[in-house]
Design a protein around this motif. Structure first.
Motif, PDB file in Angstrom:
ATOM      1  N   LYS A  36     -77.142  18.161 -29.358  1.00  0.00           N
ATOM      2  CA  LYS A  36     -77.106  17.632 -28.173  1.00  0.00           C
ATOM      3  C   LYS A  36     -76.081  16.368 -28.235  1.00  0.00           C
ATOM      4  O   LYS A  36     -75.441  15.882 -27.271  1.00  0.00           O
ATOM      5  N   THR A  47     -75.868  12.687 -19.582  1.00  0.00           N
ATOM      6  CA  THR A  47     -77.064  13.157 -19.224  1.00  0.00           C
ATOM      7  C   THR A  47     -77.601  13.734 -20.557  1.00  0.00           C
ATOM      8  O   THR A  47     -79.056  13.658 -20.788  1.00  0.00           O
ATOM      9  N   LEU A  48     -76.924  13.959 -21.288  1.00  0.00           N
ATOM     10  CA  LEU A  48     -77.303  14.661 -22.777  1.00  0.00           C
ATOM     11  C   LEU A  48     -77.776  13.635 -23.659  1.00  0.00           C
ATOM     12  O   LEU A  48     -78.665  13.592 -24.379  1.00  0.00           O
ATOM     13  N   ALA A  50     -78.836  10.748 -22.243  1.00  0.00           N
ATOM     14  CA  ALA A  50     -80.072  10.322 -21.739  1.00  0.00           C
ATOM     15  C   ALA A  50     -81.222  11.305 -22.366  1.00  0.00           C
ATOM     16  O   ALA A  50     -82.488  10.576 -22.192  1.00  0.00           O
ATOM     17  N   ASP A  51     -81.091  12.463 -22.465  1.00  0.00           N
ATOM     18  CA  ASP A  51     -82.146  13.263 -22.607  1.00  0.00           C
ATOM     19  C   ASP A  51     -82.623  13.200 -24.212  1.00  0.00           C
ATOM     20  O   ASP A  51     -83.870  13.516 -24.383  1.00  0.00           O
ATOM     21  N   ILE A  52     -81.754  12.877 -25.185  1.00  0.00           N
ATOM     22  CA  ILE A  52     -82.244  12.757 -26.433  1.00  0.00           C
ATOM     23  C   ILE A  52     -82.801  11.348 -27.047  1.00  0.00           C
ATOM     24  O   ILE A  52     -83.149  11.222 -28.000  1.00  0.00           O
ATOM     25  N   HIS A  53     -82.693  10.300 -26.091  1.00  0.00           N
ATOM     26  CA  HIS A  53     -83.055   9.008 -26.655  1.00  0.00           C
ATOM     27  C   HIS A  53     -84.493   8.616 -25.619  1.00  0.00           C
ATOM     28  O   HIS A  53     -84.722   9.022 -24.355  1.00  0.00           O
ATOM     29  N   LYS A  55     -87.358   6.361 -23.479  1.00  0.00           N
ATOM     30  CA  LYS A  55     -87.143   5.401 -22.664  1.00  0.00           C
ATOM     31  C   LYS A  55     -87.394   4.050 -23.041  1.00  0.00           C
ATOM     32  O   LYS A  55     -86.904   2.957 -22.681  1.00  0.00           O
ATOM     33  N   TYR A  69     -82.848   1.104 -22.994  1.00  0.00           N
ATOM     34  CA  TYR A  69     -82.414   2.421 -22.710  1.00  0.00           C
ATOM     35  C   TYR A  69     -81.662   2.536 -21.538  1.00  0.00           C
ATOM     36  O   TYR A  69     -80.444   3.079 -21.390  1.00  0.00           O
ATOM     37  N   ASP A 140     -91.149  16.711 -28.605  1.00  0.00           N
ATOM     38  CA  ASP A 140     -89.792  16.740 -28.840  1.00  0.00           C
ATOM     39  C   ASP A 140     -89.186  15.363 -29.765  1.00  0.00           C
ATOM     40  O   ASP A 140     -89.726  14.501 -29.400  1.00  0.00           O
ATOM     41  N   LYS A 142     -87.093  12.333 -30.187  1.00  0.00           N
ATOM     42  CA  LYS A 142     -86.248  11.517 -29.401  1.00  0.00           C
ATOM     43  C   LYS A 142     -86.032  10.282 -30.175  1.00  0.00           C
ATOM     44  O   LYS A 142     -86.675   9.511 -31.189  1.00  0.00           O
TER      45      LYS A 142
END
Length: 174
Positions: A36, A47-48, A50-53, A55, A69, A140, A142
């Motif tokens: 990703k 947005t990818l 944002a998804d893998i990190h 908060k 973040y 998942d 992160k």
């Protein structure tokens, strides 16, 4: 006394076996995050990122600043938009010299290569060293900490080639 010795041996064996949780499957699972990450640069899709990190991300950039973040993702949103607006491309790849993980936490260190405008007269390559910490959150992986630095411009293609490819798992298996 013999029972105590046997108990110590049993606990030692159990501890050693649980500390060696790293296996090919866990490295492959972490690589889905890196896939990703690569795709985010290729498609300039923040947005990818944002998804893998997580908060709770701590981002350290070149030893010069620390971001949370929100600031980090907003930075990618602006950077990727600027690249799109100017017709620039970005391709990133990673090579590793350390990959350590257990069932819930991972530490990965290596060299990145970022190529802007690949295959054009304006092609430029940038290198740096990275250290990323992962946490498994809701099953998942992160990124919870991301540090990178060019080490004052001393990281280059030779360093990149010396590290191991992202799918070269054998060097990191217990």
């Amino acid at each position: 006394m013999v029972k105590k010795l046997i108990l110590v041996v049993v606990f030692t064996v159990l501890f050693v076996n649980t500390s060696k949780a790293q296996n090919k499957a866990s490295l492959e699972a972490i690589n889905t995050v890196w896939t990703k990450f690569y795709k985010a640069f290729e498609t300039l899709d923040y947005t990818l990122m944002a998804d893998i990190h997580a908060k709770e991300l701590i981002r350290v950039s070149g030893g010069k600043r620390i971001l949370d973040y929100e600031a980090y993702i907003k930075g990618y949103e602006a950077s990727f938009k600027n690249s799109k607006d100017n017709g620039q491309t970005s391709n990133i790849s990673l090579r590793f010299f350390e990959r350590i993980n257990n069932n819930t936490t991972a530490s990965e260190r290596g060299i990145y290569k970022l190529v802007r405008n690949k295959g054009t007269e304006k092609e430029q390559a940038y290198y740096g060293q990275f250290h990323v910490l992962f946490k498994k959150i809701d099953n998942d992986w992160k990124i919870i900490m991301d540090y990178d630095s060019s080490e004052s411009g001393t990281i280059g293609e030779d360093d990149y080639k010396k590290a191991f490819a992202i799918d070269d798992f054998d060097n990191f298996l217990n």
